[in-house]
Scaffold this motif. Structure first.
Motif, PDB file in Angstrom:
ATOM      1  N   LEU A 155     -11.139   7.125  10.537  1.00  9.37           N
ATOM      2  CA  LEU A 155     -11.619   7.864  11.841  1.00  9.37           C
ATOM      3  C   LEU A 155     -11.130   7.392  13.109  1.00  9.37           C
ATOM      4  O   LEU A 155     -11.180   6.171  13.626  1.00  9.37           O
ATOM      5  CB  LEU A 155     -13.372   7.688  11.840  1.00  9.37           C
ATOM      6  N   LYS A 156     -10.334   8.318  13.664  1.00  9.19           N
ATOM      7  CA  LYS A 156      -9.619   7.748  14.938  1.00  9.19           C
ATOM      8  C   LYS A 156      -8.878   6.580  14.802  1.00  9.19           C
ATOM      9  O   LYS A 156      -9.041   5.761  15.667  1.00  9.19           O
ATOM     10  CB  LYS A 156     -10.338   7.907  15.959  1.00  9.19           C
ATOM     11  N   ALA A 157      -8.094   6.461  13.745  1.00 12.67           N
ATOM     12  CA  ALA A 157      -7.504   5.323  13.528  1.00 12.67           C
ATOM     13  C   ALA A 157      -6.190   4.833  14.438  1.00 12.67           C
ATOM     14  O   ALA A 157      -5.651   5.722  14.589  1.00 12.67           O
ATOM     15  CB  ALA A 157      -7.031   5.090  12.000  1.00 12.67           C
ATOM     16  N   ASP A 158      -6.183   3.607  14.878  1.00 18.52           N
ATOM     17  CA  ASP A 158      -5.142   3.359  15.550  1.00 18.52           C
ATOM     18  C   ASP A 158      -4.397   2.032  14.962  1.00 18.52           C
ATOM     19  O   ASP A 158      -5.207   0.885  14.748  1.00 18.52           O
ATOM     20  CB  ASP A 158      -5.254   2.928  16.964  1.00 18.52           C
ATOM     21  N   ILE A 159      -3.140   1.986  14.715  1.00 17.83           N
ATOM     22  CA  ILE A 159      -2.380   0.883  14.555  1.00 17.83           C
ATOM     23  C   ILE A 159      -1.978   0.183  15.762  1.00 17.83           C
ATOM     24  O   ILE A 159      -1.411   0.661  16.515  1.00 17.83           O
ATOM     25  CB  ILE A 159      -1.169   1.212  13.508  1.00 17.83           C
ATOM     26  N   MET A 160      -2.206  -1.161  15.740  1.00 18.65           N
ATOM     27  CA  MET A 160      -1.783  -1.882  16.870  1.00 18.65           C
ATOM     28  C   MET A 160      -1.142  -3.196  16.419  1.00 18.65           C
ATOM     29  O   MET A 160      -1.305  -4.051  15.572  1.00 18.65           O
ATOM     30  CB  MET A 160      -2.782  -2.552  17.582  1.00 18.65           C
ATOM     31  N   VAL A 161       0.197  -3.321  16.968  1.00 16.48           N
ATOM     32  CA  VAL A 161       1.062  -4.521  17.205  1.00 16.48           C
ATOM     33  C   VAL A 161       1.515  -4.624  18.425  1.00 16.48           C
ATOM     34  O   VAL A 161       2.124  -3.828  19.162  1.00 16.48           O
ATOM     35  CB  VAL A 161       2.379  -4.168  16.117  1.00 16.48           C
ATOM     36  N   GLY A 162       1.040  -6.081  18.863  1.00 13.47           N
ATOM     37  CA  GLY A 162       1.609  -6.394  20.236  1.00 13.47           C
ATOM     38  C   GLY A 162       1.097  -5.403  21.284  1.00 13.47           C
ATOM     39  O   GLY A 162      -0.119  -5.034  21.268  1.00 13.47           O
ATOM     40  N   SER A 164       1.652  -2.085  21.344  1.00 12.13           N
ATOM     41  CA  SER A 164       2.059  -0.909  20.667  1.00 12.13           C
ATOM     42  C   SER A 164       0.772  -0.541  20.154  1.00 12.13           C
ATOM     43  O   SER A 164       0.065  -1.146  19.310  1.00 12.13           O
ATOM     44  CB  SER A 164       3.265  -0.885  19.852  1.00 12.13           C
ATOM     45  N   ARG A 165       0.470   0.811  20.274  1.00 10.30           N
ATOM     46  CA  ARG A 165      -0.703   1.495  19.712  1.00 10.30           C
ATOM     47  C   ARG A 165      -0.098   2.924  19.221  1.00 10.30           C
ATOM     48  O   ARG A 165       0.125   3.664  20.013  1.00 10.30           O
ATOM     49  CB  ARG A 165      -2.004   1.614  20.778  1.00 10.30           C
ATOM     50  N   ARG A 166      -0.495   2.911  17.996  1.00 11.52           N
ATOM     51  CA  ARG A 166      -0.017   4.374  17.300  1.00 11.52           C
ATOM     52  C   ARG A 166      -1.284   5.007  16.568  1.00 11.52           C
ATOM     53  O   ARG A 166      -2.098   4.289  15.719  1.00 11.52           O
ATOM     54  CB  ARG A 166       0.776   4.095  16.188  1.00 11.52           C
ATOM     55  N   ARG A 167      -1.490   6.314  16.786  1.00 13.88           N
ATOM     56  CA  ARG A 167      -2.629   7.053  16.227  1.00 13.88           C
ATOM     57  C   ARG A 167      -2.346   7.421  14.861  1.00 13.88           C
ATOM     58  O   ARG A 167      -1.760   8.297  14.494  1.00 13.88           O
ATOM     59  CB  ARG A 167      -2.951   8.214  16.954  1.00 13.88           C
ATOM     60  N   GLU A 168      -2.542   6.535  13.738  1.00 16.78           N
ATOM     61  CA  GLU A 168      -2.412   6.653  12.359  1.00 16.78           C
ATOM     62  C   GLU A 168      -3.245   5.657  11.567  1.00 16.78           C
ATOM     63  O   GLU A 168      -3.555   4.932  12.183  1.00 16.78           O
ATOM     64  CB  GLU A 168      -0.940   6.536  12.079  1.00 16.78           C
ATOM     65  N   GLY A 169      -3.144   6.159  10.368  1.00 15.78           N
ATOM     66  CA  GLY A 169      -3.915   5.300   9.375  1.00 15.78           C
ATOM     67  C   GLY A 169      -2.902   4.221   8.767  1.00 15.78           C
ATOM     68  O   GLY A 169      -1.863   4.289   9.105  1.00 15.78           O
ATOM     69  N   ALA A 339       2.783  -7.334   9.682  1.00 14.90           N
ATOM     70  CA  ALA A 339       1.332  -7.329   9.907  1.00 14.90           C
ATOM     71  C   ALA A 339       1.069  -6.298  10.874  1.00 14.90           C
ATOM     72  O   ALA A 339       1.828  -6.094  11.809  1.00 14.90           O
ATOM     73  CB  ALA A 339       1.026  -8.709  10.103  1.00 14.90           C
ATOM     74  N   TYR A 340      -0.159  -5.942  11.020  1.00 11.25           N
ATOM     75  CA  TYR A 340      -0.579  -5.077  11.899  1.00 11.25           C
ATOM     76  C   TYR A 340      -2.037  -5.200  11.924  1.00 11.25           C
ATOM     77  O   TYR A 340      -2.669  -5.706  11.001  1.00 11.25           O
ATOM     78  CB  TYR A 340      -0.257  -3.732  11.707  1.00 11.25           C
ATOM     79  N   ALA A 341      -2.757  -4.851  13.171  1.00  2.00           N
ATOM     80  CA  ALA A 341      -4.409  -4.599  13.088  1.00  2.00           C
ATOM     81  C   ALA A 341      -4.555  -3.013  13.318  1.00  2.00           C
ATOM     82  O   ALA A 341      -3.717  -2.183  13.608  1.00  2.00           O
ATOM     83  CB  ALA A 341      -5.033  -5.040  14.519  1.00  2.00           C
ATOM     84  N   ILE A 342      -5.739  -2.786  12.638  1.00  2.00           N
ATOM     85  CA  ILE A 342      -6.115  -1.277  12.650  1.00  2.00           C
ATOM     86  C   ILE A 342      -7.494  -1.084  13.480  1.00  2.00           C
ATOM     87  O   ILE A 342      -8.495  -2.044  12.842  1.00  2.00           O
ATOM     88  CB  ILE A 342      -6.117  -0.604  11.461  1.00  2.00           C
ATOM     89  N   GLU A 343      -7.590  -0.386  14.387  1.00  2.00           N
ATOM     90  CA  GLU A 343      -9.102  -0.099  14.912  1.00  2.00           C
ATOM     91  C   GLU A 343      -9.368   1.391  14.607  1.00  2.00           C
ATOM     92  O   GLU A 343      -8.771   2.345  14.453  1.00  2.00           O
ATOM     93  CB  GLU A 343      -8.748  -0.211  16.391  1.00  2.00           C
TER      94      GLU A 343
END
Length: 624
Positions: A155-162, A164-169, A339-343
């Protein structure tokens, strides 16, 4: 076309939900964004662990699939805390990331009453606060009596690295961009959560001589009570233990402002998991620790990716390179996946009933990470309960509600709906007040009959379970009846095992209560023609009898409060002198019993006393 039950999302919660409803005979549709990602393991390639392994056994005892599927796909398995008491023992397996989803998909495709559709759900069909089906991204409507949302982190997933924020799962998949907004419009309180995953390393670039090898157990283990063996105990794949270094911590501290969570992004609102934090969190929060434990875990026998468990991060790629190369054995490691974080969006879970049906919309159930949890096992058990209760609702029957003394599943759901979440919820043994009752070994004794009653355990399985109960009783009676006397050979043997000699005769049952005496010692005196699981059950029942009796007594007190029901039409504004926080929390949670009300954060015993006085006066409520 119309279905009885639609399940949205094909992760671990969705798989259990659709299988449960279909196996109960209900026409079920599973809608997933990508069939290739069914039962995917985007993070840790493991099933089980502390408390979680017991949940997998509970899922199996109720007739769910995760335990069987884990047994089919494991490449290593061990019993955690085997040197400690039975209350904290649990299985943990490395599951093959290729085999696990393949086997689950095979199971789904063979299941009667179940159809799989690859699509994205954008909205619900809602009439008079009741869900009537779903609306797909292309505008297609599909009607159903019940909908179960198991959308995971999409649901409205954002991949975050540094920065950078990308709207994806996970895996760069397309997320669900509109469904959580629609849920908000329907009146749901939406929260933002975060989790993450570490790097995958090329196995061939690791110097394993600098690591400590971690083996699987040298005896056969099973999650499932069906006890089918799918692996060679002598051909398990090892994991390896390493630790962070002073250099690792220096690199992290010098680059904290580049982490998405520590300044790389200024619009991060999601709260990360407290009990599975990123390596940045560990270094900052536990600055006094010189090193942190990491495990190098194989993901599959079909490729060479090694998962660095405990090294989750949202640092930029160049910093990740330095971090990885600072670890012993990984100085020349090649990173295959960064690695990445996901919100992502989730529902605040106090908006759920004990059945996992939502309070806002009738006939809408939710399960898994959408409810604020973290972990495959936590998701799967919710999916199973949601699938069972969706079916029971269609059948006009009462929902299956597991109590806190009956299952870790009951603890998890009660915690979610009563206390809500501030960060992704993870099960721990410390969350269970009666953990001695909720053991790995007795999950079937606690729950198999319930699985049979709801229609997920067949006659053959139930008869096998009944035979087990009979054998436990037989062995217990044998040990009570068989006595040993203070003969020389008896006392000589007792002295050889550092046990006190006998002065009078004693039953083997009471002899086994001695701390130093094991079932193997008892077998010195008699032949015990029963399987190991029978002997284990009897051993634990006898050895911990006093503690188990005490725990059951305490549980009965709790059950007494849980049986004191609160009327649905109660108006908390009419209770005089009730603390404002307690009033607000009671309105929000809408507890069904005094026991549940007492467990709400912010409601204290004084508030409960006022509530009881009000109930006695207005509803002729019996306080006893």
């Amino acid at each position: 076309m119309k279905y009885e039950i639609i399940v949205v999302g094909g992760g671990h919660a969705g798989c259990e939900a659709c299988l449960a409803s279909a196996r109960k005979g209900h026409k079920t549709l599973l809608i997933t964004g990508n069939i290739k990602n069914i039962a995917d393991m985007p993070c840790n390639p493991s099933i089980g662990g502390s408390a979680k392994g017991i949940v997998v056994r509970e899922i199996d005892a109720l007739g769910g699939e995760m335990g069987r599927n884990a047994d089919k796909s494991l490449i290593q398995i061990k019993m955690l805390n085997s040197a400690k008491g039975p209350a904290v023992q649990a299985l943990r397996a490395q599951a093959d990331k290729v085999v696990y989803p393949q086997e689950m998909l095979k199971t789904l495709e063979k299941q009667e009453n179940l159809t799989i559709l690859e699509a994205m759900v954008e909205d619900l069909i809602v009439e008079d606060k009741k869900v009537k089906g779903v609306i797909l991204e292309n505008g297609t409507t599909i009607e159903s009596e019940i909908v179960i949302l198991t959308t995971g982190t999409y649901l409205k997933a954002d991949i975050m690295v540094g920065d950078s924020r990308r709207r994806e799962g996970p895996h760069g998949e397309k997320p669900s961009n509109h469904l959580s907004d629609k849920l908000k419009e329907y009146g749901f309180d939406i929260i933002r959560l975060k989790t993450g995953t570490p790097q995958r390393i090329d196995k061939n670039t690791i110097d394993f001589s600098k690591t400590k090898e971690e083996y699987g157990d040298n005896v056969v283990r099973n999650f499932s009570f069906d006890n089918e063996i799918y692996y060679d105990v002598d051909k398990q794949i090892s994991c390896h233990l390493i630790y962070t270094t002073e250099e690792t911590h220096k690199i992290i501290n010098e680059n904290l402002n580049k982490s998405s969570m520590y300044g790389g992004l200024d619009d991060v609102t999601g709260v990360g998991p407290r009990y599975c934090p990123s390596i940045e969190d560990k270094v900052v929060r536990f600055s006094d620790k010189e090193r942190h434990q990491l495990f190098l875990e194989p993901e599959s026998i079909y490729y060479d990716d090694i998962y660095v468990q405990g090294f989750s991060t949202s640092m930029p790629y160049d910093v990740q390179e330095k971090m990885v190369h600072s670890l012993p054995g990984l100085e020349n490691a090649k990173i295959l996946k960064y690695a990445y974080a996901i919100e992502y969006d989730a529902l605040f879970p106090t908006q759920l009933k004990q059945s996992l049906e939502t309070k806002i919309l009738e006939n809408l159930f939710t399960a898994g990470q959408i409810n604020g949890t973290s972990g495959y096992e936590e998701a799967a058990c919710q999916g199973l309960i949601a699938g069972i209760n969706a079916g029971l609702k269609i059948e006009g029957k009462e929902p299956l509600i597991l109590k806190r003394n009956e299952a870790y599943i009951g603890v998890l759901i009660d915690d979610l709906i009563t206390k809500g979440v501030r960060d992704p919820y993870r099960l721990l043994t410390s969350r269970a007040e009666y953990r001695l009752l909720l053991r790995h070994d007795n999950a079937d004794i606690r729950l198999r009959e319930k699985g049979y009653e709801v229609g997920l355990i067949n006659e053959e399985q139930f008869n096998k379970f009944q035979e087990k109960l009979e054998n436990i009783e037989k062995l217990t009676n044998i040990l009570k009846e068989k006595r040993v006397t203070p003969k020389k050979e008896v006392n000589d043997y007792l002295l050889s095992i550092n046990s006190t000699i006998l002065k009078d005769g004693i039953s083997l049952y009471n002899l086994l209560k001695r701390p130093e005496v094991t079932m193997e010692h008892i077998e010195h005196f008699i032949d015990i023609p029963f399987d190991e699981d029978i002997k284990e059950q009897v051993y634990i029942n006898i050895k911990y009898e006093g503690y188990i009796v005490k725990a059951n007594r305490e549980a009965l007190k709790m059950l007494d409060l849980d049986n004191k029901m609160i009327p649905k039409d109660i108006d908390y504004d009419k209770i005089k002198n009730l603390a404002s926080e307690a009033r607000q929390k009671l309105k929000e949670v809408e507890p069904t019993s005094i026991g549940q009300a007492l467990r709400i954060s912010g409601v204290n015993p004084a508030d409960i006393s006022l509530l009881m006085i009000y109930l006695k006066k207005e509803y002729h409520y019996d306080r006893k």
